[in-house]
Design a protein around this motif. Structure first.
Motif, short mmCIF file in Angstrom:
data_model
loop_
_atom_site.label_atom_id
_atom_site.label_comp_id
_atom_site.label_asym_id
_atom_site.label_seq_id
_atom_site.Cartn_x
_atom_site.Cartn_y
_atom_site.Cartn_z
N GLY A 1 0.71 -1.38 0.00
CA GLY A 1 0.08 -0.06 0.10
C GLY A 1 0.91 1.30 0.00
N GLN A 2 1.85 1.29 0.56
CA GLN A 2 2.80 2.32 0.50
C GLN A 2 3.53 2.44 -0.90
N ASP B 1 2.40 5.96 -2.14
CA ASP B 1 3.45 6.90 -2.25
C ASP B 1 4.51 6.93 -3.63
N GLY B 2 4.50 5.86 -4.20
CA GLY B 2 5.15 5.59 -5.48
C GLY B 2 6.62 4.97 -5.02
N ASN C 1 2.88 16.93 -6.14
CA ASN C 1 4.42 17.31 -6.04
C ASN C 1 5.39 16.72 -6.63
N ALA C 2 6.16 17.44 -7.61
CA ALA C 2 7.23 16.67 -8.45
C ALA C 2 8.30 16.39 -7.65
N THR D 1 4.49 5.57 -10.68
CA THR D 1 3.51 6.52 -10.60
C THR D 1 2.47 6.03 -9.43
N PRO D 2 2.43 7.08 -8.70
CA PRO D 2 1.45 6.77 -7.35
C PRO D 2 0.05 6.74 -7.91
#
Length: 451
Positions: free
Chosen positions: A153-154, A158-159, A424-425, A431-432
């Motif tokens: 899941g993280q 988060d990506g 946020n870049a 890709t999240p």
């Protein structure tokens, strides 16, 4: 005598019912007039009959759902006080969200009740030492604690992994032999990002299957954290199908525990304007969760989009569940959906379609591989866009937003939180998956007019 009460009446088959309906339609097409198709491709009929119902799904015996209060731990003393207060006001479980593994469990849990209360530690980090510490604390102090740890899941949200795939799973493997629940699958992300029900179920199975494949001998219950939407009967069937699919998968690994399901209403259909309607949405969503067999329910406050945590919003959301439990008696009937032909049919169809998609995911490398390749993200985005198009065209209605909006409703000065997607870049492995509400674009346009 009651067993023979209706023996004098001749039974009516589904075929006879359909013939009578077609006669009453006076030439109109049965399928075009009365059958509609859901976004998942399930055709819903005007009636369901016992002779068409093949599924014999037996829900686990339930002793009633637990009312969960979420508490984000930023100050240990205040969080402890808030937990004690909300338990006194009717909460039956506490889900603490923890940012650091250095938190003092002794201070956090000081004087909190032990009987009939479940404490969840939703951890935003990965630490085998913390899981061991929690297990030891629970054992020594007779607390029932469940750690909600989900490294997949993280990655999805988060990506990035906490550290890396190998290191993350090594840590989880090191605590697998503990007689202590430590593993969760946060599949609410998929629903809040716009996945349809079939995708949610299939991704849930692929999600937990990664853990079964990569962690040897999981010896404690696994928790699913689920979001439910507003499609009442479909959401009931979704939770039942989740248990059905999990039981089938678990047998392949000789895993003997039932899954533990925590449900929260979706954010996807919640609105900033005419926010009181959110209470109506969450009420029916909580009802779906109860009837679907959730073990615990954490309601979403009506003002959660734009207000920071506050006592009033928490109390209202908690009272919704208290009314359902103690005044509507939703906890008095065990497994009320059992035997309902419509729900049984939906359960079967959802499970079958999800199983087919799950097999396809596994045939193409599994969930982690498809996350890295971007396939899961693309499929969710496609599903989300279809729903967004329905909302934008007015075919999917959110009262007070794209139907009967109150033009005098002003919200710009009420915002304590930013209720829109932030991007946020930054450098990420994948890709999240981004959660997004249907009403965001419309709300931004209305807020711009307030300026």
């Amino acid at each position: 005598m009651s067993k023979h009460l209706f023996n004098e009446f001749e039974s009516v088959s589904s075929k006879q019912w359909k013939q009578q309906i077609q006669y009453e339609l006076k030439g109109a097409d049965y399928n075009e007039t009365l059958v509609w198709e859901s976004p998942e491709g399930i055709k819903v009929k005007p009636f369901y009959h016992a002779d068409e119902n093949q599924l014999k799904f037996e829900s686990p015996i339930s002793n009633g759902f637990k009312i969960i209060q979420n508490i984000y731990v930023y100050d240990i003393s205040k969080s402890n006080e808030r937990a004690a207060e909300t338990i006194n006001r009717g909460a039956e479980s506490i889900r603490f969200t923890l940012e650091s593994d250095t938190v003092s469990l002794e201070k956090l849990m000081k004087n909190l009740p032990k009987e009939n209360i479940i404490y969840y530690f939703n951890v935003l980090f990965l630490s085998a030492d913390f899981i061991k510490k929690s297990a030891s604390f629970a054992s020594q102090n007779n607390y029932k604690i469940i750690v909600l740890q989900d490294t997949i899941g993280q990655l999805a949200k988060d990506g990035n992994w906490f550290e890396s795939l190998e290191k993350d799973f090594n840590q989880l493997q090191s605590v697998a032999s503990l007689n202590f629940p430590f593993l969760s699958c946060k599949i609410d992300l998929y629903q809040n990002a716009g996945a349809n029900i079939i995708q949610q179920l299939a991704y849930a199975m692929a999600h937990v299957n990664e853990y079964f494949n990569r962690i040897d001998s999981i010896s404690t219950p696994i928790t699913f954290e689920v979001s439910v939407g507003t499609n009442y009967f479909f959401e009931i069937a979704k939770l039942r199908a989740l248990r059905l699919l999990f039981d089938s998968l678990a047998k392949e690994y000789d895993y003997t525990f039932d899954c533990h399901i925590i449900v929260t209403p979706t954010k996807r259909n919640k609105t900033l304007f005419d926010y009181n309607v959110n209470m109506l949405r969450t009420t029916t969503e909580c009802m779906s969760a109860i009837l679907g067999g959730a073990d615990g329910i954490s309601n979403l406050a009506y003002d959660a989009l734009y207000h920071k945590d506050n006592e009033f919003g928490d109390r209202i959301s908690r009272n919704q569940l208290l009314v359902l439990k103690h005044e509507s008696y939703f906890n008095q009937v065990h497994n009320p959906a059992d035997g309902a032909y419509y729900i049984e049919s939906l359960t079967e169809q959802l499970a079958e379609k999800a199983l087919e998609l799950f097999k396809d995911i596994e045939a193409n490398g599994g969930l982690i591989t498809q996350l890295i390749e971007g396939t899961i993200q693309r499929k969710i985005n496609e599903s989300a866009q279809k729903e967004q198009d329905l909302f934008d065209s007015g075919k999917e209605v959110l009262l007070g937003t794209n139907k009967y909006p109150n033009k005098n409703d002003k919200m710009a000065k009420e915002l304590e939180l930013f209720p829109f997607v932030k991007t946020n870049a930054r450098k990420t492995l994948i890709t999240p998956i981004i959660e997004k509400r249907l009403a965001e674009k419309t709300e931004q346009e209305r807020l711009s007019l307030e300026a």
